[in-house]
Design an enzyme around this catalytic site. Structure first.
Site, PDB file in Angstrom:
ATOM      1  N   GLY A  29     -10.131  47.792 -14.381  1.00 37.11           N
ATOM      2  CA  GLY A  29     -10.431  46.830 -15.447  1.00 37.11           C
ATOM      3  C   GLY A  29      -9.390  45.742 -15.594  1.00 37.11           C
ATOM      4  O   GLY A  29      -8.596  45.501 -14.677  1.00 37.11           O
ATOM      5  N   LEU A  31     -10.237  42.644 -15.637  1.00 37.03           N
ATOM      6  CA  LEU A  31     -10.755  41.993 -14.432  1.00 37.03           C
ATOM      7  C   LEU A  31     -10.316  40.527 -14.304  1.00 37.03           C
ATOM      8  O   LEU A  31     -10.181  39.825 -15.303  1.00 37.03           O
ATOM      9  CB  LEU A  31     -12.285  42.073 -14.419  1.00 37.03           C
ATOM     10  CG  LEU A  31     -12.872  43.486 -14.472  1.00 37.03           C
ATOM     11  CD1 LEU A  31     -14.402  43.431 -14.426  1.00 37.03           C
ATOM     12  CD2 LEU A  31     -12.348  44.362 -13.345  1.00 37.03           C
ATOM     13  N   ASN A  33     -10.302  37.153 -10.986  1.00 35.99           N
ATOM     14  CA  ASN A  33     -11.106  36.661  -9.859  1.00 35.99           C
ATOM     15  C   ASN A  33     -10.973  37.508  -8.588  1.00 35.99           C
ATOM     16  O   ASN A  33     -11.849  37.473  -7.734  1.00 35.99           O
ATOM     17  CB  ASN A  33     -10.763  35.200  -9.544  1.00 35.99           C
ATOM     18  CG  ASN A  33     -11.402  34.272 -10.557  1.00 35.99           C
ATOM     19  OD1 ASN A  33     -12.387  34.645 -11.205  1.00 35.99           O
ATOM     20  ND2 ASN A  33     -10.850  33.068 -10.725  1.00 35.99           N
ATOM     21  N   HIS A  35     -10.906  40.862  -8.530  1.00 35.74           N
ATOM     22  CA  HIS A  35     -11.951  41.888  -8.694  1.00 35.74           C
ATOM     23  C   HIS A  35     -13.337  41.268  -8.478  1.00 35.74           C
ATOM     24  O   HIS A  35     -14.208  41.853  -7.829  1.00 35.74           O
ATOM     25  CB  HIS A  35     -11.926  42.468 -10.112  1.00 35.74           C
ATOM     26  CG  HIS A  35     -10.675  43.202 -10.467  1.00 35.74           C
ATOM     27  ND1 HIS A  35      -9.808  42.751 -11.436  1.00 35.74           N
ATOM     28  CD2 HIS A  35     -10.155  44.359 -10.001  1.00 35.74           C
ATOM     29  CE1 HIS A  35      -8.799  43.601 -11.547  1.00 35.74           C
ATOM     30  NE2 HIS A  35      -8.978  44.584 -10.698  1.00 35.74           N
ATOM     31  N   ASP A 148      -3.918  45.862  -2.239  1.00 37.92           N
ATOM     32  CA  ASP A 148      -3.382  47.227  -2.165  1.00 37.92           C
ATOM     33  C   ASP A 148      -3.596  47.730  -0.739  1.00 37.92           C
ATOM     34  O   ASP A 148      -4.450  48.576  -0.477  1.00 37.92           O
ATOM     35  CB  ASP A 148      -4.105  48.113  -3.188  1.00 37.92           C
ATOM     36  CG  ASP A 148      -3.876  47.622  -4.604  1.00 37.92           C
ATOM     37  OD1 ASP A 148      -2.825  47.952  -5.170  1.00 37.92           O
ATOM     38  OD2 ASP A 148      -4.712  46.861  -5.127  1.00 37.92           O
TER      39      ASP A 148
HETATM   40  P1  AMP Z   1      -7.277  47.616  -9.687  1.00 35.20           P
HETATM   41  O1  AMP Z   1      -8.140  47.311 -10.864  1.00 35.20           O
HETATM   42  O2  AMP Z   1      -5.940  46.963  -9.737  1.00 35.20           O
HETATM   43  O3  AMP Z   1      -7.222  49.091  -9.363  1.00 35.20           O
HETATM   44  O4  AMP Z   1      -7.994  46.938  -8.450  1.00 35.20           O
HETATM   45  C1  AMP Z   1      -9.316  47.231  -8.110  1.00 35.20           C
HETATM   46  C2  AMP Z   1      -9.604  46.657  -6.752  1.00 35.20           C
HETATM   47  O5  AMP Z   1      -9.427  45.241  -6.792  1.00 35.20           O
HETATM   48  C3  AMP Z   1      -8.650  47.197  -5.673  1.00 35.20           C
HETATM   49  O6  AMP Z   1      -9.378  47.435  -4.490  1.00 35.20           O
HETATM   50  C4  AMP Z   1      -7.662  46.058  -5.521  1.00 35.20           C
HETATM   51  O7  AMP Z   1      -7.048  46.012  -4.250  1.00 35.20           O
HETATM   52  C5  AMP Z   1      -8.558  44.855  -5.738  1.00 35.20           C
HETATM   53  N1  AMP Z   1      -7.759  43.683  -6.117  1.00 35.20           N
HETATM   54  C6  AMP Z   1      -6.798  43.632  -7.075  1.00 35.20           C
HETATM   55  N2  AMP Z   1      -6.222  42.411  -7.097  1.00 35.20           N
HETATM   56  C7  AMP Z   1      -6.838  41.686  -6.127  1.00 35.20           C
HETATM   57  C8  AMP Z   1      -6.673  40.351  -5.644  1.00 35.20           C
HETATM   58  N3  AMP Z   1      -5.768  39.509  -6.153  1.00 35.20           N
HETATM   59  N4  AMP Z   1      -7.474  39.939  -4.636  1.00 35.20           N
HETATM   60  C9  AMP Z   1      -8.400  40.777  -4.089  1.00 35.20           C
HETATM   61  N5  AMP Z   1      -8.595  42.050  -4.500  1.00 35.20           N
HETATM   62  C10 AMP Z   1      -7.821  42.502  -5.498  1.00 35.20           C
END
Ligand code: AMP
Length: 280
Positions: A29, A31, A33, A35, A148
């Site tokens: 969450g 969220l 751009n 995500h 990640d």
């Molecule tokens: P998180 O909510 O941080 O667990 O991220 C959920 C998913 O979104 C994970 O697969 C992250 O690698 C991806 N994500 C987070 N930040 C970015 C970003 N800046 N660009 C692309 N994907 C992202």
């Protein structure tokens, strides 16, 4: 968009989509751009897209990071609905963890470096929650961010080793105009810190440029550490050059091979990570 709060209800709801192509985007969450780019990728390739938002306690090695993790559920719901996401899974803690799980995963050398080395138990928590979500949702395709990178390698291992019939997709890092990788944790930075934080991406690019111009790994990393010292008050945890697939540190660059340069550390109390992948 349908919002579902328990695993039982989601399993029941998804029965009507069992023979459809289902894309899944797991998130915690707050969220942004980044995500939403994963949601877009899933919408393009699948008949139905499920997004989950769950701030998973078992992957946090630091309780204050968990407590302070940004939570903006109302805004997230509006963003996902606007984007065209079909189903949001917003599970309660009790629905995901009926009891404390004793399951443990081992990813060998992959989890002994970088995030795995600095965040004890992190990937065990990630593997546990992602396995649970895969079993509940049974997606055809999943979308994770290169942001990640090590998590991507861990999930690919999980998919192979547990024989999940799932196509894994890694999507590129979405950045702010100044180069800062978008992250939910950026919400905890002041405007001036966000500006300062552009030095992370710049340091990765500098490392790459120096490596490609023939400097040794030690020279390139030392120069970037010096650059960071002069441009940001960053408590560096690591700046590593690794094989892009195994994520193990390397001694030298070979032509045609893919490498990752990864960085992590604290800006104030906020932990930030970033990486770039390049061909030697
Ligand atoms: P998180 O909510 O941080 O667990 O991220 C959920 C998913 O979104 C994970 O697969 C992250 O690698 C991806 N994500 C987070 N930040 C970015 C970003 N800046 N660009 C692309 N994907 C992202």
């Amino acid at each position: 968009m349908v919002i579902i709060e328990t695993a039982k209800e989601l399993i029941e709801y998804l029965k009507i989509y069992r023979n459809k192509e289902l894309g899944f985007v797991p998130t915690m969450g707050a969220l942004h751009n980044g995500h939403l780019s994963l949601i877009d990728a899933s919408l393009q390739a699948n008949e139905i897209t499920v997004c989950s938002i769950f701030v998973n306690p078992t992957q946090f090695n630091d309780t204050s990071d968990f407590d302070k993790y940004p939570r903006n559920f109302d805004k997230d719901i509006a963003l996902l609905a606007e984007r065209g996401c079909d189903v949001l899974f917003l599970p309660t803690l009790e629905s995901m963890y009926q009891r404390e799980s004793l399951l443990s995963f081992s990813f060998g050398a992959l989890e002994c470096v970088m995030e795995g080395a600095h965040r004890a138990g992190h990937f065990n928590g990630v593997a546990l929650i992602v396995s649970k979500l895969f079993n509940i949702i049974k997606p055809s395709r999943v979308y994770f961010g290169q942001k990640d990178l090590q998590q991507c390698a861990i999930i690919q291992s999980l998919i192979k080793d547990l024989s999940y019939d799932i196509e894994f997709n890694m999507c590129p890092i979405i950045r702010e105009g100044n180069g800062l990788a978008m992250s939910s944790r950026n919400q905890r930075l002041s405007e001036s810190e966000k500006e300062e934080a552009k030095a992370l991406f710049a340091s990765l690019e500098l490392t790459k440029t120096n490596l490609l111009s023939g400097k040794s790994i030690k020279e390139a990393v030392d120069l970037s550490k010096e650059y960071l010292k002069n441009n940001i008050s960053f408590e560096l945890e690591y700046l590593e050059v690794a094989n892009a697939e195994t994520l193990q540190e390397i001694d030298s660059i070979e032509q045609g091979q893919e490498y990752a340069i990864c960085i992590a550390g604290f800006l104030g109390r906020v932990r930030l990570i970033d990486n770039i992948v390049f061909v030697g």
